[in-house]
Design a protein around this motif. Structure first.
Motif, PDB file in Angstrom:
ATOM      1  N   GLY A  80      73.195  98.472  57.443  1.00 15.36           N
ATOM      2  CA  GLY A  80      73.137  97.049  56.603  1.00 15.36           C
ATOM      3  C   GLY A  80      71.984  96.747  56.656  1.00 15.36           C
ATOM      4  N   GLY A  81      71.428  96.479  55.424  1.00 16.17           N
ATOM      5  CA  GLY A  81      70.245  96.220  55.060  1.00 16.17           C
ATOM      6  C   GLY A  81      69.970  94.542  54.861  1.00 16.17           C
ATOM      7  N   GLY A  82      70.630  93.636  55.270  1.00  6.38           N
ATOM      8  CA  GLY A  82      70.491  92.197  55.204  1.00  6.38           C
ATOM      9  C   GLY A  82      69.801  91.885  56.296  1.00  6.38           C
ATOM     10  N   ASN A  83      69.446  90.427  56.399  1.00  8.84           N
ATOM     11  CA  ASN A  83      68.504  89.864  57.496  1.00  8.84           C
ATOM     12  C   ASN A  83      69.041  89.981  58.814  1.00  8.84           C
ATOM     13  N   SER A  84      70.176  89.742  58.845  1.00  4.45           N
ATOM     14  CA  SER A  84      70.795  90.172  60.297  1.00  4.45           C
ATOM     15  C   SER A  84      70.480  91.614  60.860  1.00  4.45           C
TER      16      SER A  84
ATOM     17  N   HIS B 281      69.780 100.508  49.797  1.00  7.52           N
ATOM     18  CA  HIS B 281      68.848 100.262  48.580  1.00  7.52           C
ATOM     19  C   HIS B 281      67.376  99.943  49.291  1.00  7.52           C
ATOM     20  N   LYS B 282      66.573 100.053  48.117  1.00  9.13           N
ATOM     21  CA  LYS B 282      65.077  99.917  48.580  1.00  9.13           C
ATOM     22  C   LYS B 282      65.012  98.561  49.194  1.00  9.13           C
ATOM     23  N   ILE B 283      64.294  98.547  50.328  1.00 11.00           N
ATOM     24  CA  ILE B 283      64.120  97.131  51.069  1.00 11.00           C
ATOM     25  C   ILE B 283      63.172  96.384  50.150  1.00 11.00           C
ATOM     26  N   ARG B 284      63.328  95.067  50.057  1.00 14.39           N
ATOM     27  CA  ARG B 284      62.332  94.143  49.335  1.00 14.39           C
ATOM     28  C   ARG B 284      61.795  93.099  50.383  1.00 14.39           C
TER      29      ARG B 284
ATOM     30  N   LYS C 113      59.664  74.567  44.021  1.00 12.88           N
ATOM     31  CA  LYS C 113      58.623  74.373  43.012  1.00 12.88           C
ATOM     32  C   LYS C 113      58.869  75.210  41.710  1.00 12.88           C
ATOM     33  N   ILE C 114      59.308  76.275  41.930  1.00 10.91           N
ATOM     34  CA  ILE C 114      59.750  76.922  40.504  1.00 10.91           C
ATOM     35  C   ILE C 114      61.033  76.918  40.006  1.00 10.91           C
ATOM     36  N   GLY C 115      61.892  75.998  40.799  1.00 12.02           N
ATOM     37  CA  GLY C 115      63.034  75.889  40.602  1.00 12.02           C
ATOM     38  C   GLY C 115      64.290  76.822  40.979  1.00 12.02           C
ATOM     39  N   LEU C 116      63.860  77.739  41.608  1.00 13.34           N
ATOM     40  CA  LEU C 116      64.870  78.640  42.037  1.00 13.34           C
ATOM     41  C   LEU C 116      66.011  78.351  42.783  1.00 13.34           C
ATOM     42  N   LEU C 117      65.575  77.204  43.765  1.00 17.57           N
ATOM     43  CA  LEU C 117      66.817  76.847  44.583  1.00 17.57           C
ATOM     44  C   LEU C 117      67.712  76.216  43.985  1.00 17.57           C
ATOM     45  N   LYS C 118      67.268  75.414  42.848  1.00 14.51           N
ATOM     46  CA  LYS C 118      68.420  74.764  42.116  1.00 14.51           C
ATOM     47  C   LYS C 118      68.961  75.304  40.942  1.00 14.51           C
ATOM     48  N   ALA C 119      68.497  76.807  40.776  1.00 16.37           N
ATOM     49  CA  ALA C 119      68.759  77.369  39.429  1.00 16.37           C
ATOM     50  C   ALA C 119      70.228  77.828  39.596  1.00 16.37           C
ATOM     51  N   SER C 120      70.934  77.772  38.435  1.00 16.81           N
ATOM     52  CA  SER C 120      72.187  78.060  38.423  1.00 16.81           C
ATOM     53  C   SER C 120      72.672  79.561  38.071  1.00 16.81           C
ATOM     54  N   GLY C 121      73.705  80.030  38.602  1.00 20.01           N
ATOM     55  CA  GLY C 121      73.960  81.499  38.264  1.00 20.01           C
ATOM     56  C   GLY C 121      73.802  81.923  36.651  1.00 20.01           C
ATOM     57  N   ASP C 122      74.034  80.972  35.716  1.00 21.38           N
ATOM     58  CA  ASP C 122      73.964  81.199  34.377  1.00 21.38           C
ATOM     59  C   ASP C 122      72.607  80.900  33.710  1.00 21.38           C
ATOM     60  N   SER C 123      71.498  80.426  34.658  1.00 24.80           N
ATOM     61  CA  SER C 123      70.220  80.171  34.133  1.00 24.80           C
ATOM     62  C   SER C 123      69.535  81.430  33.783  1.00 24.80           C
ATOM     63  N   PHE C 124      68.476  81.418  33.215  1.00 27.05           N
ATOM     64  CA  PHE C 124      67.604  82.701  33.185  1.00 27.05           C
ATOM     65  C   PHE C 124      67.078  83.215  34.688  1.00 27.05           C
ATOM     66  N   ILE C 125      66.592  82.417  35.242  1.00 28.15           N
ATOM     67  CA  ILE C 125      65.931  82.700  36.708  1.00 28.15           C
ATOM     68  C   ILE C 125      67.284  83.222  37.571  1.00 28.15           C
ATOM     69  N   GLY C 126      68.420  82.348  37.235  1.00 23.45           N
ATOM     70  CA  GLY C 126      69.666  82.729  38.095  1.00 23.45           C
ATOM     71  C   GLY C 126      70.177  84.116  37.777  1.00 23.45           C
ATOM     72  N   LYS C 127      69.985  84.554  36.737  1.00 18.55           N
ATOM     73  CA  LYS C 127      70.812  85.766  36.505  1.00 18.55           C
ATOM     74  C   LYS C 127      69.836  86.956  36.715  1.00 18.55           C
ATOM     75  N   LYS C 128      68.324  86.586  36.999  1.00 14.72           N
ATOM     76  CA  LYS C 128      67.557  87.579  37.419  1.00 14.72           C
ATOM     77  C   LYS C 128      67.851  87.954  38.907  1.00 14.72           C
TER      78      LYS C 128
ATOM     79  N   LYS D 122      70.506  86.557  40.656  1.00 12.42           N
ATOM     80  CA  LYS D 122      72.061  86.796  41.156  1.00 12.42           C
ATOM     81  C   LYS D 122      72.481  88.374  41.131  1.00 12.42           C
ATOM     82  N   GLY D 123      73.247  88.834  42.335  1.00 14.84           N
ATOM     83  CA  GLY D 123      73.532  90.084  42.363  1.00 14.84           C
ATOM     84  C   GLY D 123      72.635  91.205  42.952  1.00 14.84           C
ATOM     85  N   GLN D 124      71.338  90.670  42.878  1.00 12.98           N
ATOM     86  CA  GLN D 124      70.335  91.356  43.777  1.00 12.98           C
ATOM     87  C   GLN D 124      70.458  91.753  45.245  1.00 12.98           C
ATOM     88  N   PRO D 125      70.304  92.572  45.833  1.00 13.97           N
ATOM     89  CA  PRO D 125      70.474  92.629  47.206  1.00 13.97           C
ATOM     90  C   PRO D 125      69.440  91.625  47.977  1.00 13.97           C
ATOM     91  N   ASP D 126      69.781  90.838  48.894  1.00 16.04           N
ATOM     92  CA  ASP D 126      69.091  89.965  49.689  1.00 16.04           C
ATOM     93  C   ASP D 126      67.782  90.620  50.138  1.00 16.04           C
TER      94      ASP D 126
END
Length: 345
Positions: free
Chosen positions: A168-172, A192-195, A212-227, A229-233
């Protein structure tokens, strides 16, 4: 007695909900199966350190003490949650196992290990981590191989001598592999490739920049959220990267199968190990909720920002419930505040 609100789950989501419910005239209770507030954190592996700094690891109304730019341990968070419940005098019912939730007419019946609790509204704040996900072939491995899910792993005293495979390739999984690599021949299986991402940039926390860039409050439907969401952590920090570079941790492809004492990987390579840590995440388990309208055909919860089609029933602490940080300490408070406003309509 019929409560106005019952909150199921006394972790970070349930406590944040309690904070906002305390500001209302609603009667409520928070149910949790643990013996003490914070035990879900205390039970995790000994060396666990959060990748969010203290300044981004607090619930509403009470800051986590210590160096704001430092990273808290799991025991710090456990003690902080206990302090949080005490500070706001939250009504907790501990050692309370919820067996079933059903709706009868206009009220909910919460069946527990020792009673039936009635409520007008229910908030399910049990979070995303329910049943450990372990591949079925794990049972085919010999009994003399130590197998632990990451939720069961505490420290290396539990392991056999010899080599260890972390799956498993998560932070844990990354943290556990780094820890074990000082004493064991350590392999990390990842699909997957580790990022890798830094913990800080230019003297500022990575999460400061995300804010600052708004990622923490980005909804799943937003442009940045869609980029995102679903990506490996991503893996935060570069300890694992250094261990791989120095050949202290050996990367393997996705674990495909295991039989006798041999584990096979997707690239058809094999490995014999004496220990396996399954850092493979969790499966959702809502079998105890006897309200079919809540779920779609795939068993996923149907909700809008935590509000379901069953009048008076809500969820809190789900990944991407409303935004990127919804399941984290830093984000669950805003979702709790939203639900409280909805309760009072």
């Amino acid at each position: 007695m019929i409560y106005d609100v019952v909150v199921i789950g006394g972790g970070q989501a349930g406590l944040a909900m309690g904070y906002y419910l305390r500001k209302t005239s609603l009667s409520f209770v928070i149910l949790d199966n643990n013996k003490s507030v914070g035990d879900a954190w205390r039970k995790r592996y000994d060396s666990l350190v959060l990748f969010t700094p203290r300044s981004y690891s607090s619930l509403p109304g009470l800051d986590l003490k210590g160096d704001p730019s430092g990273f808290p341990t799991k025991n710090e968070i456990a003690d902080y949650l206990q302090q949080y419940a005490q500070t706001f005098d939250l009504p907790m019912q501990l050692k309370c196992e919820v067996i079933k939730v059903r709706k009868e007419n206009d009220e909910y019946h919460i069946v527990t290990n020792d009673s039936i609790i009635r409520s007008k509204k229910v908030i399910i704040a049990t979070g995303p981590f329910h049943t450990p996900r372990i591949p079925s072939f794990a049972k085919d491995l010999p009994k003399d191989i130590v197998q632990l899910h990451s939720s069961e792993y505490k420290n290396q005293a539990q392991l056999n001598k010899g080599s260890v495979l972390v799956v498993g390739g998560g932070n844990s999984g990354a943290q556990i592999a780094v820890e074990l690599s000082d004493s064991y021949e350590t392999y990390l299986s990842i699909s997957h490739k580790i990022r890798f991402l830094p913990l800080s940039i230019g003297g500022k926390s990575f999460f400061w920049w995300c804010e600052k860039i708004g990622l923490l409050k980005a909804s799943g439907d937003s442009f940045i959220g869609k980029k995102v969401k679903g990506q490996p952590d991503p893996i935060f920090g570069y300890e694992l990267k250094e261990k791989i570079k120095n050949k202290k941790v050996h990367l393997k492809a996705r674990t495909k199968s295991g039989r006798k004492n041999v584990i096979e990987f997707e690239d058809l390579s094999t490995l014999r190990v004496q220990n396996v840590i399954w850092a493979t995440g969790f499966k959702k388990d809502y079998s105890w909720i006897d309200i079919p309208i809540l779920f779609d055909g795939n068993g996923n919860i149907k909700h809008t920002k935590g509000v379901t089609e069953s009048d008076g029933l809500y969820f809190l602490g789900l990944p991407w419930q409303n935004r990127r940080g919804s399941a984290l300490l830093l984000g669950v408070g805003e979702d709790a505040e939203y639900l409280v406003k909805h309760l009072n309509l």
